[in-house]
Design an enzyme around this catalytic site. Structure first.
Site, PDB file in Angstrom:
ATOM      1  N   GLU A 269      33.287 104.028  98.848  1.00  0.00           N
ATOM      2  CA  GLU A 269      32.093 103.326  98.485  1.00  0.00           C
ATOM      3  C   GLU A 269      32.324 102.317  97.604  1.00  0.00           C
ATOM      4  OE1 GLU A 269      28.376 105.889  98.254  1.00  0.00           O
ATOM      5  OE2 GLU A 269      29.111 107.054 100.166  1.00  0.00           O
TER       6      GLU A 269
ATOM      7  N   GLU B 162      32.293 109.562 106.286  1.00  0.00           N
ATOM      8  CA  GLU B 162      31.750 110.671 105.527  1.00  0.00           C
ATOM      9  C   GLU B 162      30.153 110.564 105.999  1.00  0.00           C
ATOM     10  OE1 GLU B 162      32.133 110.771 101.096  1.00  0.00           O
ATOM     11  OE2 GLU B 162      29.912 111.151 101.156  1.00  0.00           O
TER      12      GLU B 162
END
Ligand SMILES: *[C@@H]1O[C@H](CO)[C@@H](O)[C@H](O)[C@H]1NC(C)=O
Ligand SMILES: *[C@@H]1O[C@H](CO)[C@@H](O)[C@H](O)[C@H]1NC(C)=O
Ligand SMILES: *[C@@H]1O[C@H](CO)[C@@H](O)[C@H](O)[C@H]1NC(C)=O
Ligand SMILES: *[C@@H]1O[C@H](CO)[C@@H](O)[C@H](O)[C@H]1NC(C)=O
Ligand SMILES: *[C@@H]1O[C@H](CO)[C@@H](O)[C@H](O)[C@H]1NC(C)=O
Length: 594
Positions: A234, A357
């Site tokens: 991220e 994820e």
């Protein structure tokens, strides 16, 4: 009004079903009765109308078995994370990580081994927010960063500093992975050699790949089952970790990783995939993905990964989170993202899509939802959607750790473990389009070639209706194009409803092959927040000897309808469907990414 209507319906149900079950060709005329639902059960080249009363005009579920619309890699698709969060990671009070971190897990616990082995071939993602702090203690070249344990430090960007993976620990983890048939996607630190201070958000300096390369070489030399190397968590664009790397700088990093992978894994050694950027993707970030892939160049990135956390924060009220799980708008918004990524990847045919994820509910998940029966209405629906839109892996956050583990902290399976286990046993690599007709938004369904079979089709069907009435109508239509019926006939059949013509109304003679296998999953005590799931009415529990229970179906005559209780789901195997498309596609291998 609604209630009164349903009441009437129930009485109709009981008066009609006995007739229906005993009916053969004599009931066929009734198929034209418009007020009845038509269970359009084309089977083995025969097409037979089934009738059944329903509150709505007509609900049909059509599996188009003439054509495979997506192919998943069954060796990688089912995946869950082992994360780095230390026991002191707490949000909103509770600390739900315990000893579940990749560094703390007790690898000798029999249930950990059995739950992993049960899902094999299963993939574990080693990664998460803190991966970008971890240093690998390969024993050399640690000049830029020390290898020291995580230390809680609320003033730092990640609330922790340090992070060190010792090779003894890595060896022990890999012994477990190899013993259980688990493969690994490992998330490498993209911040090595870069500032981790909260002050500087934008990262422009290059990635220092030295520590990663040594670690990768160590891993390769031991033939550890790492099937993919992932870079960063991220961080791309407006990173959600407080650190941000532009798509162009990120592309330079992955090109570097590409060269390392190509150098380390030469002929004869299976080459792991390169996976990035593990971004928390919103539709407005699409441009970042486009820029990233374009700047990386063709054939550099094997899989584009995104994360899914669209159900709200763990701190929200239980009822709010449950609404988010059941809300159709959330599912539709997600479908749009899957489609957008697929359309971006048209320009990059060698790159596949992964969900890298997915915890649904951010900040640890939500107790009573993520670890409870209700979670299936998000998780299994996402597995179905991800495969429908050609994603090659779906990594659930987590395997164990947080409230969103498919195991609890004692390694006992939560309901989603069993939902995943059935997926693994029943859903093969070939994916069919399923069309739900009649505008029923309460039913979602996914169909694949049956796992390890060339003749069966498996349907996953979920009933989102919350009515308290049990066993009302069902809507299933299956069709198989076999030697008697070509795919084009099938198309004609569903569009012109040819089944309403007499020649189509041949009744099925029930033979031993004419059975369906049904696995109905419902919550214990009729409570959506139950931590115990019932399979065909029996609770699924680890056996007294510590084994994962066998999952057994009920056999149902093919000619009878499928009926789902409200807010339950089922896997339905049609063993004799014989779609030629399944025989043509490999049902157990699947497409390997590079
Ligand atoms: C794609 O990359 C090329 C060269 O690397 C560049 O000229 C072009 O502007 C890029 N296109 C996009 C949409 O980023
Ligand atoms: C479902 O979500 C949408 C979009 O967030 C919202 O507008 C709608 O009110 C929600 N529906 C329910 C029943 O909560
Ligand atoms: C079903 O959903 C509606 C709307 O969300 C809600 O008002 C009702 O209480 C629910 N019924 C049950 C039995 O949960
Ligand atoms: C789902 O449950 C509702 C409420 O009981 C019922 O009316 C409907 O027929 C069920 N759907 C299926 C496909 O069984
Ligand atoms: C829930 O079911 C379990 C057994 O499945 C039982 O022991 C327990 O008492 C039930 N709880 C409630 C609140 O009904």
């Amino acid at each position: 009004m609604q209630l009164v209507f349903r009441f009437r319906f129930v009485s109709v149900f009981f008066s009609v079903v006995p007739n229906f079950l005993g009916a053969s060709s004599s009931s066929l005329g009734e198929c034209r009765t418009r007020k009845d639902i038509t269970i359009y059960g084309a089977y083995r080249g025969l097409c037979a109308l089934r009738m059944f009363p329903v509150a709505q005009a007509q609900t049909r579920l059509v599996i188009d078995t003439s054509n495979i619309v997506a192919t998943v890699d069954v060796d990688k698709f089912l995946c869950a994370t082992l994360d780095w969060w230390p026991p002191s990671k707490c949000d909103y009070g509770p600390c739900p990580w315990g000893q579940a971190s990749i560094l703390d897990l007790d690898l000798e616990i029999p249930l950990l081994e059995k739950t992993l082995a049960g899902l094999a071939p299963f993939m574990v993602r080693v990664g998460g927010t803190l991966q970008d702090l971890v240093v690998y203690n390969v024993g050399d070249l640690l000049s830029t960063e020390p290898c020291v344990p995580f230390a809680f430090d609320p003033s730092s960007r990640y609330s922790y500093t340090g992070g060190c993976l010792h090779m003894e620990r890595w060896d022990a983890l890999n012994r477990l992975f190899m013993k259980t048939g688990t493969s690994v996607v490992f998330g490498l630190s993209a911040l090595y050699g870069r500032s981790k201070s909260s002050a500087r958000e934008q990262i422009v300096s290059p990635w220092n790949s030295r520590n990663a390369e040594n670690f990768m070489r160590y891993t390769r030399d031991r033939a550890y089952p790492v099937v993919a190397w992932e870079l960063g968590n991220e961080l791309m664009g407006k990173g959600h970790t407080g650190k941000s790397i532009s798509p162009e700088v990120y592309a330079l990093d992955v090109k570097k990783l590409r060269r390392i992978i190509d150098k380390l894994y030469r002929q004869g050694v299976p080459k792991p995939s390169l996976v990035a950027p593990d971004t928390l993707y919103k539709l407005q970030d699409t441009d970042n993905i486009v820029r990233f892939l374009n700047a990386s160049g063709k054939g550099v990135v094997d899989a584009v990964t995104r994360h899914i956390y669209t159900l709200g924060a763990g701190v929200a009220e239980t009822s709010v989170v449950i609404n988010n799980v059941l809300n159709d708008s959330n599912a539709k918004a997600e479908i749009l993202k899957y489609k957008t990524i697929q359309s971006v990847l048209k320009e990059h045919p060698k790159t596949s899509a992964w969900v890298g994820e997915a915890g649904g509910i951010f900040n640890n998940g939500h107790p009573e939802v993520s670890n409870a029966f209700i979670s299936a209405f998000w998780y299994l629906d996402q597995l179905g959607t991800a495969s429908r839109y050609n994603n090659q892996a779906f990594c659930r956050q987590t395997f164990v750790g947080g409230f969103y583990g498919i195991l609890d902290l004692n390694f006992n399976p939560n309901p989603d473990y069993y939902g995943a286990l059935l997926w693994q046993q029943l859903m093969g690599s070939g994916v069919f389009a399923v069309d739900i007709r009649g505008g029923n938004t309460d039913v979602r369904a996914y169909a694949h070639c049956q796992r390890n079979s060339q003749s069966g089709v498996t349907l996953l069907v979920l009933n989102y209706s919350n009515s308290t009435r049990q066993r009302l109508d069902l809507s299933l239509v299956g069709y198989s194009a076999d030697h008697n019926t070509s795919p084009s006939n099938f198309q004609a059949l569903i569009t012109s409803r040819k089944c309403e013509e007499d020649e189509c109304l041949t009744s099925n003679e029930a033979s031993s092959e004419d059975v369906r296998l049904e696995y109905h999953m419902s919550p214990a005590n009729n409570s959506l927040t139950s931590r115990t799931v019932l399979l065909n009415g029996q609770p699924l529990l680890v056996t007294p000897s510590g084994d994962i229970p066998t999952l057994s179906p009920v056999k149902v005559n093919m000619n009878s309808p499928i009926s789902l209780a409200p807010l339950t789901y089922a896997y339905v195997v049609i063993p004799g469907a014989n779609p030629p498309a399944c025989a043509a596609s490999k049902t157990s291998g699947g497409r390997m990414s590079s």
